[in-house]
Each structure stands twice: as C-alpha cells, then as structure tokens.
Enzyme design. Sequence first.
Site, PDB file in Angstrom:
ATOM      1  CB  THR A 218      38.726  61.534  86.980  1.00  0.00           C
ATOM      2  OG1 THR A 218      38.603  63.033  86.992  1.00  0.00           O
ATOM      3  CG2 THR A 218      38.544  61.173  85.445  1.00  0.00           C
TER       4      THR A 218
ATOM      5  CB  THR B 298      37.348  66.720  81.823  1.00  0.00           C
ATOM      6  OG1 THR B 298      37.734  65.451  82.591  1.00  0.00           O
ATOM      7  CG2 THR B 298      38.551  67.140  81.115  1.00  0.00           C
TER       8      THR B 298
ATOM      9  CD  GLU C 286      41.225  70.783  90.939  1.00  0.00           C
ATOM     10  OE1 GLU C 286      41.613  69.907  89.885  1.00  0.00           O
ATOM     11  OE2 GLU C 286      41.404  72.012  90.636  1.00  0.00           O
TER      12      GLU C 286
ATOM     13  CG  ASN D  12      45.278  72.116  90.650  1.00  0.00           C
ATOM     14  OD1 ASN D  12      45.056  71.369  89.616  1.00  0.00           O
ATOM     15  ND2 ASN D  12      44.399  72.626  91.227  1.00  0.00           N
TER      16      ASN D  12
END
EC number: 2.3.1.35
Lengths: 406, 406
Positions: free
Chosen positions: A153, A190, A277, A401
């Site tokens: 993703t 995920t 991230e 985020n």
Amino acid sequence: MAVGDLQMPVMQPVQGVRIGIAESYIRYQNRRDLVVFELAEGSTTAAVFTQNSFCAAPVLVAREHLGLNSPRYLVINTGNANAGTGPQGLKNANASCEALAALTQTQSNQILPFSTGVIGEQLPIDRLVAGLPAALKALDENAWTEAAHGIMTTDTLPKGASEILMLNGDTYTITGISKGAGMIRPNMATMLSFVATDAPIARDVLQTLLTNAVNQSFNRITIDGDTSTNDACVLVATGKAGGDVLSSVTDNRYSDFEAAFNRVFLRLAQLIVRDGEGATKFMTVRVEGGANTQECCDVAYRVAHSPLIKTAFFASDPNWGRIVCAIGNAGVNSLDVSNVQVFLDDVQIVKDGGANPEYTEAAGAAVMAQPEIGIRISLGRGEAVDTVWTCDFSYDYVKINADYRS
Amino acid sequence: MAVGDLQMPVMQPVQGVRIGIAESYIRYQNRRDLVVFELAEGSTTAAVFTQNSFCAAPVLVAREHLGLNSPRYLVINTGNANAGTGPQGLKNANASCEALAALTQTQSNQILPFSTGVIGEQLPIDRLVAGLPAALKALDENAWTEAAHGIMTTDTLPKGASEILMLNGDTYTITGISKGAGMIRPNMATMLSFVATDAPIARDVLQTLLTNAVNQSFNRITIDGDTSTNDACVLVATGKAGGDVLSSVTDNRYSDFEAAFNRVFLRLAQLIVRDGEGATKFMTVRVEGGANTQECCDVAYRVAHSPLIKTAFFASDPNWGRIVCAIGNAGVNSLDVSNVQVFLDDVQIVKDGGANPEYTEAAGAAVMAQPEIGIRISLGRGEAVDTVWTCDFSYDYVKINADYRS
C-alpha cells in the site's frame, strides 16, 4: 526512508503455487491491487491473524474457512481494508470468495480473503470481482516479485525472502512476501505476509512451525505499538517437491525446517521495520538476564515503544536516562536496578544501574551515528533472553500520519 | 504551545506554610532553582511517589523520611534530577537534608528532598547547600506564585490552583502548584506537585484524601506514556486555620474536603497536559459502559497513548478507524465490537462498531477544529466509567525531544 538492506532476493518459485495479479481499481487507477494465489490440491495451509477485537471482515471469513476446508486460493486486495464495515463488509468478503469459487470450480470455503488499505469504507466488491478473471488468466509460478509489489500500500519497497533447503537428498524451496508500515493515508498499518514451500508438511506441524516462526519474527517487531485490524500471516506447504511428509515435530528434519522458516520469517518481519514510517534507524532491542521470557519482552517493548527513546535515537542522542526510565517502567517485579547494564552495540553506557564511568561521549556518538544499532540490556536476574526490533521516531513519522485524508 | 486556559489564579496563602526561593546555580545562572517549604510544627504530610523501579535518590530519601518523622521542610531543586546517580546520589540527597536541618535546628529526617532536571549527573551539592541560607531568609507566606516559577524546568508556564472552602463556620484554604511536561533538554519529564491546606487533618485521612485525589488527577493524565523517575506529589495540612481535626472518613465534612482536593488536584494535573510538549490539542478521553474501571482505563490509555491517534488529532483528522483500532487492542476480554459507540464531543462517529451513517465530515471537522476535544467511548457492557486526559503529538514533540543535549 528505509534503513539498511531491503533488496529483493531472487524469488525462487514454489512448485504448486501460482500467482496472478490484476488491476481492479479498488481505490486507484493504474495500480495492480488484486493478487490471487492458487495452491495445488493437497497443499496444507496454516495461518495466524490479528488479535485486535475489531478484526476486519476478511479476517473473520478467512479464519472460518480455514477451519472448514483446505484452502485452494488466497485472494488479496489493497486499497480497502474492509474493516469496521459491519454486516455489509462480511457479505462483501464472502462474495469475493463465492465469485472466485465459481470461476475456479472450487467451494467458497476453499478461498481465504485478505484486504489491506483504507478502513471504514465498504469494499467495492463489483470491481474486485470484475478483476478476478484477469488475475486467474495471469497465474504464473514466477510472479512472487510482482505479488510483493501487488500487496504494497504505502510501503516504499516490496519485501521478499527466499531460501532453498536441502534435506536427505530432497530440495525444498521456501519463498515469501510481506507488506506493512507505510501509512501515508490515515489508515492503520496493515501487516500481511504470505510464505509458501513445496515441502510436504502435515497441517498441524505446519501450524506449529508457523506459530513458532511468527513468535520470533512478526510478533517481535513494533513500529508504533498499534496492532492493526487486518494483520494476517499465511504459510502454505504444497508438497510438490516430494519426499516424506513432515508429520511430526520429532522427525529428524524438523529442526532444519524450523530454522529455515525462522530465517525467512525474521527477514520478512525485519523488512517491515526497515521500511517503517519515517524510519531513519533500525534498532535491535535485546534483553538478557531476565527471570523469564515475559519480563524480557516487557522491558524490550517498553523501550521499543517509548516516544522519548525513539526521538532520541532519531537525534542520534545516546540518552541512557530515557532507557533506564523505560526499563524502570516495564513492571518487572522487584527489579534490583543496581544489577542493570545497558550497552549500545559494544559500548556500555549504564553500569550497575548508573552512568558507566568509563563511557565516553565519543564512543556513544560513534555508535549512534550508525543506521543500525543494538540496544542490549542485561537485567542480571536470570537466564532468559528475548529480542524486539523497532525503528526511530522522526518528523516524517508525524508528517506521514498527520497528512489529512485526500 | 499550551492549550486553553493556563492562567494562574490568585494564590491564597496557607497559614503555617512559608516558602523561600533562591538561586543556587544548579545548572543555570540567573534562575531561581531552589525552593524551600517550611511547614508549621504539628502539620501532617502525605505523599505519593513514582512507581518507576529506577526511582531517583531524593525519592528514596523522601519516602524513608516520611516513614520516620513528621516533615518540617521540603527542599526542591531544579536543573538536576539526581536520578541514576547511585550511592553518591543518595549521599547528596541526604546531605541536602542534613544541611537544611543544621540551619533550622531540626532533624534531617524531618526534611523531604525533591529534585527535577537532567538525569544521570551528580547533583552539585555544594552549590545547593550554599543556596539554602538565602532561601530560608526569603521565607514568606505569599510566595506560592514564585514557587510555581521556581520548580519549572522546561514548562512554558507556571501552574497553580487555589481554593477557599467554608465548612461549619471554619474557613480553609487549599493552594498547590505543579510542574512537568516540558522537556527541551533530553531528560525525562518530571512531574512534581505540592499542595497545602491550613485545615487540621489527621495523617491517615490526609493520605486517603491524597491517594483518592491523585488517582483521579495525576494518575489519569498522560503525555507520552513514560512515567518519570522523580514524580512526587505532596499534600500538607498545617491545621493553623483551627477547627476540629478531620480524623475520620466518616466525618460529615469529609466529602466536602474530598471534593475540594479533587478539584485542586485535577486542575494541577490538567495544567500539565495543557502545557504538554508540543501540545496543540487538549483531549479528554472518557470511557463509559465498561464492565469495570480497569477496562475503562485500559481503553482510555490505549487511545491516549496511540501515536496514530495523537498525530491524527494534531492534523485535526477525525480518524475513527484509528480509535476503534486502539479500542480493539486494549485487551478487553470478549469485547463485542457491535456494541461500541464513539463520540467526538456530541458528534457520533462510530455507531454499533462501524461508521455512523448519519455522521458528516462537516460535523467532525467542526469538532476537530477546536483546541479542546472530548473523545467519548461507550463499550456497552456495564456501568463503569473512567476518564484520562492527554494531548496530541506534533512536529514540536519530535523537535523538543530530538534536540541534542547542549
């Protein structure tokens, strides 16, 4: 950013596993967002799923199907997690299985569905179903690398591992892919992983091998402490390479299989942290000298989850005060802090619970300048050891985020 | 940044408490870094301390002294936490008590020491001791506001609360200060709070009042989940306002005292969150409908600690997927997610575990634009309720905590 070696290896095909990828426009145009795995008849499949109470519809369906029948197909979409979608979400997850079963003359409980992407939106099931024929038409043994791309993703790189194992004259392949840790869109990360081998392994032994491997790999990584609603990890054994079925943990080949699976899973798990991230540092938190494994994990996770430690590592600051603070907060019963030692790689920063008098800022700074750092904590109260892998906490983590849904 | 109303109230003096502030150059020039509280003879004192195993030397000494004698003085320094300092740290904490005892003709176990600031460095005890005469000379009933300044480290504002209570014709004052949450230097945030009343309250009742108040205030706030090594909260009752001693929880005045202390402590605790590192939002996480208080707290803390939720709130993103993910991760046994409701103030974003069909982005965006937001979660499985206060997670949080030690 990604830390260290994330190179894809040569992805060896696994006899009995074919993979087809297609565009089904789940969320984006021009993205191959639908992956179908075909598993040869007679394959055994083991899986582990998220422990989150809010688990996604495909997780509920996959778990149920796995208990009812032997899977022949896995169907994976990105762009939509089908989580928090209520009864309609369950209907859609089932509909994807029914559609694939009709196209392949199998039963719908022989299909395991997986989804990853935005949560809280209904899966565009018509588009997914419309993409299935193209995915089936594309089925190919040599599509593992494409599959690693197809399940991404917001990962910055595809993630794969592949290994060949020779045992008693038989040659077995283990190949797998994973995804996770990118989250430019405001969804939950995920994590998904699919690993296959052409070795013949009985279902219960396969589940044992999977559980052991996951406990030492995916269950030992953390980026931000948030277990997602969609996590799933699947291990398939097709048996197509022949040889005797591995049907017991007392089989003399078991430990070699175990070691090989552990290596593959650990690589796939660490790749997720390396691509975490905003990550600029890859940290190995090893806790030794614990009275038991649980307290080693408690300490390691407390360190790995501390925003204070993660930001200090981002700043390359060997801030041992934050590390001892986290150790002290881990809930270890009657911890004698005067027995605690802390090392950054081989540089001892904490000696007997206080500053190591022989520590120099230069030695600490040299370690902290590295992209990969070991934090080794000795509790001095037993023989237990455990390890957790994590990454640092950077401006980019907040940026990724805090980006608004577009 | 600081969120909402942090204004200092009129800080009413407390009969029997005098406060002296001085510069002792613990770490900086031109900073009033030494605060001495003088408590009238006959005062009762209750305290709670950090649960961190690596608790600081002054915490160990204060806890011991409190068990041996009735405190007559509190001595507080900023600039150095005297934590992680081993046997020398304990010697220094004791030395500060001995020096103050000699100057005041008291016993050293009548002194409670407190430190906050950089950890892992030895306290410059000579400088602290040299500052004591000036602090004693400055003792004054009207120095609470100066004391709130004097215990600041990287707080952006002083924090105080003050209340007058009239009971059965007696007039009592409750005044207190707190500090914490700033961490421009790479230390642990250290939370300290000192509250005094001139009411006559027996020691055990005072401890009960303190424990209850702390459990609903300081023990319900979180900025980053890291309990510091130096946290301490002290409640003193001098009795100088006269009236009957509150010697039992069955006294009919007890509930009024309890309510007043709870208000003062809650204000002092919330001030710390409002001044949290990099905070731009003040969030009240209320969990209701739990089977018991523990699970309400587990859910509230899971939400309040989630970096994904905290960054989403920084971005004013009503990301309910991250909230349900956190709820699902809180370890609530057999949670039926279809009974879960989530509200942002009065806007319902999650209905029966999924997206509320009547929710509009406009309504969500209106709430998220506010600097103060209530997150209300209903678990639908019981009558228990609990609340935790926290702040968001911004670029400035990373900046503050990644700044290298200078």
